[in-house]
Write a protein that holds these residues in place. Structure first.
Motif, PDB file in Angstrom:
ATOM      1  N   TYR A 385      -4.789  10.944  16.180  1.00 18.83           N
ATOM      2  CA  TYR A 385      -4.125  11.668  15.098  1.00 18.83           C
ATOM      3  C   TYR A 385      -4.332  10.961  13.754  1.00 18.83           C
ATOM      4  CZ  TYR A 385      -1.367  14.444  18.517  1.00 18.83           C
ATOM      5  OH  TYR A 385      -0.956  15.295  19.518  1.00 18.83           O
ATOM      6  N   SER A 386      -4.147   9.645  13.725  1.00 15.27           N
ATOM      7  CA  SER A 386      -4.273   8.884  12.484  1.00 15.27           C
ATOM      8  C   SER A 386      -5.689   8.976  11.932  1.00 15.27           C
ATOM      9  CB  SER A 386      -3.894   7.417  12.716  1.00 15.27           C
ATOM     10  OG  SER A 386      -2.533   7.284  13.058  1.00 15.27           O
ATOM     11  N   THR A 387      -6.683   8.940  12.816  1.00 12.39           N
ATOM     12  CA  THR A 387      -8.071   9.044  12.374  1.00 12.39           C
ATOM     13  C   THR A 387      -8.342  10.408  11.771  1.00 12.39           C
ATOM     14  OG1 THR A 387      -8.717   7.526  14.152  1.00 12.39           O
ATOM     15  CG2 THR A 387     -10.471   8.767  13.086  1.00 12.39           C
ATOM     16  N   VAL A 388      -7.844  11.459  12.418  1.00 15.94           N
ATOM     17  CA  VAL A 388      -8.037  12.816  11.904  1.00 15.94           C
ATOM     18  C   VAL A 388      -7.346  12.980  10.548  1.00 15.94           C
ATOM     19  CG1 VAL A 388      -7.498  15.246  12.300  1.00 15.94           C
ATOM     20  CG2 VAL A 388      -8.399  13.855  14.170  1.00 15.94           C
ATOM     21  N   LEU A 389      -6.130  12.485  10.446  1.00 17.90           N
ATOM     22  CA  LEU A 389      -5.386  12.605   9.190  1.00 17.90           C
ATOM     23  C   LEU A 389      -6.093  11.870   8.052  1.00 17.90           C
ATOM     24  CD1 LEU A 389      -1.715  12.169  10.460  1.00 17.90           C
ATOM     25  CD2 LEU A 389      -2.677  14.217   9.406  1.00 17.90           C
ATOM     26  N   SER A 390      -6.562  10.658   8.319  1.00 25.13           N
ATOM     27  CA  SER A 390      -7.168   9.851   7.262  1.00 25.13           C
ATOM     28  C   SER A 390      -8.598  10.276   6.949  1.00 25.13           C
ATOM     29  CB  SER A 390      -7.145   8.370   7.659  1.00 25.13           C
ATOM     30  OG  SER A 390      -5.832   7.871   7.713  1.00 25.13           O
ATOM     31  N   HIS A 392     -10.470  12.986   8.085  1.00 29.70           N
ATOM     32  CA  HIS A 392     -10.839  14.392   7.937  1.00 29.70           C
ATOM     33  C   HIS A 392      -9.943  15.118   6.938  1.00 29.70           C
ATOM     34  CE1 HIS A 392     -12.434  18.332   8.777  1.00 29.70           C
ATOM     35  NE2 HIS A 392     -11.237  18.774   9.111  1.00 29.70           N
ATOM     36  N   LEU A 393      -8.643  14.926   7.035  1.00 28.82           N
ATOM     37  CA  LEU A 393      -7.726  15.626   6.142  1.00 28.82           C
ATOM     38  C   LEU A 393      -7.424  14.843   4.871  1.00 28.82           C
ATOM     39  CD1 LEU A 393      -5.280  17.206   8.744  1.00 28.82           C
ATOM     40  CD2 LEU A 393      -7.119  18.321   7.474  1.00 28.82           C
ATOM     41  N   GLY A 394      -7.876  13.591   4.810  1.00 30.83           N
ATOM     42  CA  GLY A 394      -7.822  12.856   3.557  1.00 30.83           C
ATOM     43  C   GLY A 394      -6.495  12.214   3.219  1.00 30.83           C
ATOM     44  N   LEU A 395      -5.608  12.033   4.200  1.00 33.58           N
ATOM     45  CA  LEU A 395      -4.336  11.374   3.939  1.00 33.58           C
ATOM     46  C   LEU A 395      -4.571   9.867   3.809  1.00 33.58           C
ATOM     47  CD1 LEU A 395      -1.343  12.300   3.733  1.00 33.58           C
ATOM     48  CD2 LEU A 395      -1.071  11.552   6.096  1.00 33.58           C
ATOM     49  N   SER A 396      -3.887   9.223   2.880  1.00 34.42           N
ATOM     50  CA  SER A 396      -4.050   7.786   2.711  1.00 34.42           C
ATOM     51  C   SER A 396      -3.548   7.054   3.947  1.00 34.42           C
ATOM     52  CB  SER A 396      -3.273   7.309   1.486  1.00 34.42           C
ATOM     53  OG  SER A 396      -1.874   7.384   1.709  1.00 34.42           O
ATOM     54  N   THR A 397      -4.071   5.870   4.176  1.00 38.41           N
ATOM     55  CA  THR A 397      -3.657   5.095   5.356  1.00 38.41           C
ATOM     56  C   THR A 397      -2.181   4.734   5.276  1.00 38.41           C
ATOM     57  OG1 THR A 397      -4.472   3.090   4.260  1.00 38.41           O
ATOM     58  CG2 THR A 397      -5.955   4.174   5.806  1.00 38.41           C
ATOM     59  N   THR A 398      -1.676   4.516   4.064  1.00 37.75           N
ATOM     60  CA  THR A 398      -0.253   4.206   3.895  1.00 37.75           C
ATOM     61  C   THR A 398       0.614   5.394   4.294  1.00 37.75           C
ATOM     62  OG1 THR A 398      -0.726   2.669   2.096  1.00 37.75           O
ATOM     63  CG2 THR A 398       1.519   3.508   2.248  1.00 37.75           C
ATOM     64  N   SER A 399       0.238   6.578   3.838  1.00 45.14           N
ATOM     65  CA  SER A 399       1.004   7.779   4.184  1.00 45.14           C
ATOM     66  C   SER A 399       0.884   8.104   5.665  1.00 45.14           C
ATOM     67  CB  SER A 399       0.531   8.965   3.339  1.00 45.14           C
ATOM     68  OG  SER A 399       0.838   8.763   1.983  1.00 45.14           O
ATOM     69  N   THR A 400      -0.302   7.876   6.233  1.00 52.43           N
ATOM     70  CA  THR A 400      -0.487   8.111   7.668  1.00 52.43           C
ATOM     71  C   THR A 400       0.428   7.212   8.476  1.00 52.43           C
ATOM     72  OG1 THR A 400      -2.784   8.810   7.348  1.00 52.43           O
ATOM     73  CG2 THR A 400      -2.157   8.084   9.552  1.00 52.43           C
ATOM     74  N   ALA A 401       0.509   5.941   8.102  1.00 49.60           N
ATOM     75  CA  ALA A 401       1.414   5.018   8.800  1.00 49.60           C
ATOM     76  C   ALA A 401       2.864   5.464   8.645  1.00 49.60           C
ATOM     77  CB  ALA A 401       1.227   3.604   8.266  1.00 49.60           C
ATOM     78  N   SER A 407       1.634   1.664  11.949  1.00 50.56           N
ATOM     79  CA  SER A 407       0.203   1.829  11.705  1.00 50.56           C
ATOM     80  C   SER A 407      -0.562   1.797  13.028  1.00 50.56           C
ATOM     81  CB  SER A 407      -0.297   0.709  10.787  1.00 50.56           C
ATOM     82  OG  SER A 407      -1.680   0.833  10.550  1.00 50.56           O
ATOM     83  N   PHE A 408      -1.542   2.680  13.164  1.00 50.21           N
ATOM     84  CA  PHE A 408      -2.404   2.722  14.337  1.00 50.21           C
ATOM     85  C   PHE A 408      -3.863   2.574  13.899  1.00 50.21           C
ATOM     86  CE2 PHE A 408       1.402   4.889  15.720  1.00 50.21           C
ATOM     87  CZ  PHE A 408       1.585   4.392  17.009  1.00 50.21           C
ATOM     88  N   ASP A 409      -4.590   1.739  14.625  1.00 47.78           N
ATOM     89  CA  ASP A 409      -6.003   1.539  14.304  1.00 47.78           C
ATOM     90  C   ASP A 409      -6.763   2.848  14.445  1.00 47.78           C
ATOM     91  OD1 ASP A 409      -5.627  -1.154  13.835  1.00 47.78           O
ATOM     92  OD2 ASP A 409      -6.147  -1.746  15.898  1.00 47.78           O
ATOM     93  N   ARG A 410      -7.578   3.146  13.447  1.00 46.34           N
ATOM     94  CA  ARG A 410      -8.417   4.330  13.533  1.00 46.34           C
ATOM     95  C   ARG A 410      -9.588   4.085  14.470  1.00 46.34           C
ATOM     96  NH1 ARG A 410      -9.140   3.740   7.602  1.00 46.34           N
ATOM     97  NH2 ARG A 410     -10.805   5.294   7.601  1.00 46.34           N
ATOM     98  N   LEU A 411     -10.148   5.192  14.948  1.00 44.66           N
ATOM     99  CA  LEU A 411     -11.260   5.147  15.900  1.00 44.66           C
ATOM    100  C   LEU A 411     -12.531   5.662  15.229  1.00 44.66           C
ATOM    101  CD1 LEU A 411      -9.382   6.569  19.016  1.00 44.66           C
ATOM    102  CD2 LEU A 411      -9.855   4.176  18.488  1.00 44.66           C
ATOM    103  N   PRO A 412     -13.705   5.281  15.716  1.00 50.12           N
ATOM    104  CA  PRO A 412     -14.973   5.706  15.090  1.00 50.12           C
ATOM    105  C   PRO A 412     -15.344   7.144  15.455  1.00 50.12           C
ATOM    106  CG  PRO A 412     -15.432   4.317  16.971  1.00 50.12           C
ATOM    107  CD  PRO A 412     -13.934   4.312  16.810  1.00 50.12           C
ATOM    108  N   ILE A 413     -14.484   8.084  15.072  1.00 48.76           N
ATOM    109  CA  ILE A 413     -14.667   9.492  15.436  1.00 48.76           C
ATOM    110  C   ILE A 413     -15.558  10.223  14.438  1.00 48.76           C
ATOM    111  CG2 ILE A 413     -13.464  11.696  15.702  1.00 48.76           C
ATOM    112  CD1 ILE A 413     -11.077  10.100  16.818  1.00 48.76           C
TER     113      ILE A 413
END
Length: 512
Positions: A385-390, A392-401, A407-413
């Motif tokens: 979810y965090s990877t998609v939000l950051s 693809h959908l462009g949400l900042s990492t701070t807002s995603t957390a 905070s969750f580590d993003r994946l190489p998707i």
């Protein structure tokens, strides 16, 4: 998310405002934002959309992405295991279900990322509770009443519900609104099964402006008023989008294909809705699993293939990503009725033009199981979810957390997702995509420290045919689209040489 009002107080106060067919303060119509709110990252193009497919019932991951070279798999599933000869080969001993020929073709084009063994700690095996966990983004022992997508939409549309965006914030194809789009701020989803029937249903309806009483019944009435006003405002927008849009392909005659066809038509018709939800049920395969599971994945594969072809034909594919989820996987062992019971981890699919493609994570470990004899997850579902939000959908990492309260580590998707450095690895070269390729191929590498890189194309005799890139690079991920129309069909080598002494070679098949 901090709340100044309770849900009931907020909805009662908003009932008057939302009763005026979506008018904002002083009767000013709601407008879409011309600029990104502060929580959104500008590095991702505006207008991207996420299409979620919910696999209701608990998908059997082991018979979807199959460890068909693992003897333990066949020992634990003597009657329902799918043989290697029947399955569709991926890599590293993993195979797709034989019904998934369309998704396999997309995988070969580099448009499918498969995240293996996704779950969470202390998994819940109740359909209802597990679905709520996946919809809200909570830990297993925490109950949240707001959907993770609703929290994202609250970031994207910070003036809602005082000011309504011009286009629906989220669309669900169905009849009962998912918790995914529910929030203390109100409802973010617009739910319907057919855009024209939806318009006919609400056309001419007016909302009243009477504030509901401060009672339990009044709370429910306030919610219904808001549902009504939102539906009235967006029914014309949705109808017009469906009329303006078109499908460039013929979709299969299945319910999921119908849903995806409507989504594609709305996107082509100009709707700027960022999140869509489609659903297919039937995955609770306790008995006689083989035929039912095969039919379900054929429906999904055929529908998704048509959807992707439709988007590509209409030049919309770069902005749309599709993601699947199910409330849980199934147990490793088959049961006594040639089915499987509720389990834990399972794969997730992320499909689109901008995904990196391939398998992510280690193959399911069928020996090192949890205390209940179920699969241990490689990844927490909120990493996806965090990877998609950051990315693809462009949400900042701070807002995603903030959405997940951690905070969750993003994946190489995605192509723009950070690659993960393995221990001792300073540079990596990904497989060319698509492969086989014609016309153009995408070459991507990641440097985990500053270094000099030489990237070139060779024939099978070791003769250098051309340089792709040569120069100094800082730490980062690099992508190069390469025109291969001048090369005849055959097998070639992409070679990376680094100043660290590393040399990596990948095979490329050209089918011009």
């Amino acid at each position: 998310m901090k709340k100044e009002l309770t849900r009931s107080e907020f909805l009662r106060r908003m009932a008057l405002l939302s009763g005026g067919v979506g008018l904002g303060i002083s009767g000013i119509p709601g407008q879409a934002y011309a600029a990104l709110p502060a929580g959104l990252a500008a590095s991702v193009p505006a207008g991207n959309a996420l299409v979620i497919i919910q696999l209701s019932g608990g998908n059997d991951g082991l018979n979807t992405v199959i460890p068909a070279e693992n003897d333990t798999y066949f020992a634990k599933r003597p009657d329902i295991a799918i043989k290697k000869v029947d399955a569709l080969a991926l890599k590293n001993g993993m195979y797709l279900h034989p019904s998934m020929t369309g998704i396999k073709s997309l995988y070969d084009q580099g448009n499918v990322a498969i995240v293996q063994s996704v779950g969470y700690a202390n998994p819940n095996r109740s359909h209802f509770r597990a679905t709520d966990i996946w919809n809200t983004g909570s830990d297993a022992n925490v109950v949240w009443e707001e959907g993770w997508a609703a929290r994202y939409l609250a970031e994207k549309y910070p003036a809602y519900p005082i000011s309504m965006p011009a286009h629906p914030m989220a669309i669900q194809l169905g009849s009962v609104e998912s918790l995914l789009f529910q929030s203390d701020m109100g409802r973010f989803g617009t739910v319907f099964e057919d855009p024209n029937l939806f318009y006919q249903l609400v056309s001419g309806t007016l909302s009243d402006d009477e504030i509901p009483p401060a009672t339990l019944a009044g709370d429910e009435l306030a919610f219904l008023k808001q549902v009504s006003s939102t539906s009235i405002q967006y029914s014309t927008v949705i109808r017009d989008g469906a009329l303006k849009g078109a499908n460039s392909v013929t979709y299969p005659a299945t319910n999921l294909a119908k849903q995806l066809g409507i989504v594609a038509k709305l996107i082509s018709g100009g709707l700027e809705t960022p999140v869509y939800l489609c659903t297919i049920g039937g995955f609770d395969t306790h008995a006689n699993q083989l035929n039912q599971h095969a039919n379900l994945w054929k429906q999904i594969s055929d529908a998704v293939t048509a959807f992707q072809k439709d988007l590509k034909t209409q030049n919309k594919a770069d902005k749309v990503t599709l993601m699947t989820f199910s409330e849980f996987g199934r147990r490793v062992n088959q049961n006594g009725t040639t089915g499987t019971d509720h389990g834990t981890a399972a794969p997730m699919f992320v499909i689109g033009n901008t995904v990196r493609g391939g398998l992510i994570g280690e193959n399911p470990n069928l020996v090192n199981l949890d205390s209940n004899g179920d699969l241990k997850p490689n990844f927490d579902y909120r990493q996806v979810y965090s990877t998609v939000l950051s990315d693809h959908l462009g949400l900042s990492t701070t807002s995603t957390a903030g959405i997940f309260k951690k905070s969750f580590d993003r994946l190489p998707i995605f192509l723009n997702s950070p690659l993960i450095a393995e221990a001792g690895v300073k540079v990596t070269l990904l497989d060319p995509a698509p492969n086989p390729a014609s016309g153009q191929v995408r070459i991507q590498f990641a440097a985990f420290e500053a270094m000099r890189i030489e990237l070139a194309l060779f024939d099978m005799q070791g003769q250098k045919l051309g340089s792709i890139f040569a120069g100094e690079v800082p730490s980062g991920t690099y992508t190069y689209p390469v025109d291969i129309t001048q090369f005849p069909a055959g097998t070639y080598l992409v070679s990376l040489a680094a100043s660290t002494g590393a040399r990596i070679t990948k095979r490329l098949i050209i089918v011009n």
